[in-house]
Design a protein around this motif. Sequence first.
Motif, PDB file in Angstrom:
ATOM      1  N   THR A  87       0.880  -1.247  -0.075  1.00 43.22           N
ATOM      2  CA  THR A  87      -0.022  -0.085  -0.175  1.00 43.22           C
ATOM      3  C   THR A  87       0.911   1.145   0.046  1.00 43.22           C
ATOM      4  O   THR A  87       1.768   1.562   0.662  1.00 43.22           O
ATOM      5  N   VAL A  89      -0.613   3.801   1.262  1.00 46.85           N
ATOM      6  CA  VAL A  89      -1.234   4.623   2.189  1.00 46.85           C
ATOM      7  C   VAL A  89      -0.687   4.160   3.545  1.00 46.85           C
ATOM      8  O   VAL A  89      -0.565   2.922   3.917  1.00 46.85           O
ATOM      9  N   SER A  90      -0.227   5.104   4.601  1.00 45.84           N
ATOM     10  CA  SER A  90       0.498   4.795   5.698  1.00 45.84           C
ATOM     11  C   SER A  90      -0.601   5.036   6.836  1.00 45.84           C
ATOM     12  O   SER A  90      -0.123   5.049   8.019  1.00 45.84           O
ATOM     13  N   GLU A  91      -1.809   5.448   6.800  1.00 40.79           N
ATOM     14  CA  GLU A  91      -2.800   5.940   7.742  1.00 40.79           C
ATOM     15  C   GLU A  91      -3.139   4.728   8.679  1.00 40.79           C
ATOM     16  O   GLU A  91      -3.059   3.629   8.409  1.00 40.79           O
ATOM     17  N   VAL A  92      -3.011   5.020   9.961  1.00 38.23           N
ATOM     18  CA  VAL A  92      -3.480   3.829  10.943  1.00 38.23           C
ATOM     19  C   VAL A  92      -4.624   3.222  10.630  1.00 38.23           C
ATOM     20  O   VAL A  92      -4.735   1.835  10.798  1.00 38.23           O
ATOM     21  N   ASP A  93      -5.735   3.950  10.427  1.00 43.14           N
ATOM     22  CA  ASP A  93      -7.110   3.323  10.184  1.00 43.14           C
ATOM     23  C   ASP A  93      -7.052   2.252   8.969  1.00 43.14           C
ATOM     24  O   ASP A  93      -7.584   1.277   9.190  1.00 43.14           O
ATOM     25  N   SER A  94      -6.254   2.791   7.937  1.00 44.14           N
ATOM     26  CA  SER A  94      -6.212   1.612   6.968  1.00 44.14           C
ATOM     27  C   SER A  94      -5.498   0.506   7.288  1.00 44.14           C
ATOM     28  O   SER A  94      -6.081  -0.645   6.921  1.00 44.14           O
ATOM     29  N   LYS A  95      -4.389   0.515   8.019  1.00 45.21           N
ATOM     30  CA  LYS A  95      -3.637  -0.511   8.559  1.00 45.21           C
ATOM     31  C   LYS A  95      -4.416  -1.577   9.579  1.00 45.21           C
ATOM     32  O   LYS A  95      -4.449  -2.722   9.380  1.00 45.21           O
ATOM     33  N   LYS A  97      -7.666  -1.686   9.572  1.00 47.49           N
ATOM     34  CA  LYS A  97      -8.678  -2.440   8.856  1.00 47.49           C
ATOM     35  C   LYS A  97      -8.401  -3.679   7.858  1.00 47.49           C
ATOM     36  O   LYS A  97      -8.727  -4.510   8.202  1.00 47.49           O
ATOM     37  N   TYR A 106       2.193  -5.311   6.720  1.00 44.79           N
ATOM     38  CA  TYR A 106       2.188  -4.250   5.463  1.00 44.79           C
ATOM     39  C   TYR A 106       3.617  -3.946   5.051  1.00 44.79           C
ATOM     40  O   TYR A 106       4.467  -3.966   5.783  1.00 44.79           O
TER      41      TYR A 106
END
Length: 373
Positions: A87, A89-95, A97, A106
């Motif tokens: 990914t 994207v490094s946002e915590v919410d995405s991880k 999920k 990741y």
Amino acid sequence: MGNKSSYTVLAVDDNLLNLKLIEKSLSKEGYKMFSADNGPDARAIALKENPDLILLDIEMPGENGFDVIKKLKDSPETNAIPVIFLTGVSEVDSKLKGFDLGAVDYIIKPFHPLEVLARVRIHLKLSIATNSLIADQASKLRQITEAQVAMLPTPEDNPDALFGVYYKALEEAGGDFYDILNISDKITGYFVADFSGHDIKTSYGTASVKALLAQNCTPVYSPAESMKMINDVLVEILSDGKYLTASYMHLNRTTKKMTIINAGHPPVVCLPVDGEPYLIKMTGDVLGMFKDAQFGTQNIDVSEGDKFFIYSDGLVESAQNKITWASGADSLLPVYKQIAQVPYDKAPIALVNHLFGHDALPEDDIVVLCIKV
């Protein structure tokens, strides 16, 4: 998995440059590679090839990585394959999920090939260790199952008892149990029980009950006395909430007398040599729960050629159809009439095949004993 000579990795990314980079870096290290640039193709490859690990891009048109992993984890054929997300994207919410959906790690884009290789190695090692642990535990459970089954007497070892049996445990530690007691040359005891629960302790409980039966089912004690003594010991040794339902038949072939003891178990079925099948209904407390338990007792005269069926509740109950043995036992009487001419040693399997066939699987352990006078 630990003994394999090569390991397979499925890389999924809609960016063909990323795919080529992953394929090249892992292939030269000895990994067999599969690739896909979209979710549906990835799932098809995973189902067909069963890779050891999947590298899965999140941001893809149509079916994204979250959709793909959810479908992989919902399928019994692919749910054990470890998935590492790729990914940007490094946002915590995405991880979070992704982890919630079952991802094991990741890798943030742009990635270095050596990082991909290192993470693939780490998670394959973890997968190998996990699978080895599972295999070891499964092996131990199979040994328990084999030991439990080995304790069950066979018709071949007890030719004078004139019985046929069907036994099927749906789990490693089955709750159903039966025993044959050769009390004397002309007196045989037949015991069928169903333990509460299907855990490992149950398998040890069957060994205890078998020992108690051997000690207490003798010519010295009446059948009712034998069951009372067994119950008194079980009350002391079973943990809270543990008990067993049981039916015990004591057949004297000289006097042609049958004594039946019921401890909260489904009713015995009598199939007279000349007559209609009927239930021998009694009420009785379960074994191992009450010190002052009261058991149902009935003495009947039998004739040569009469057959009796003792069985566990898995034969007649259905959670799906909300059938209990109290109602299910009555409904099966016509089936016994249909198998009246089947030899006693083949009757249990004939009964089970008639009820379940090849379409409906039983929902619980099953034991069926057919005894011929």
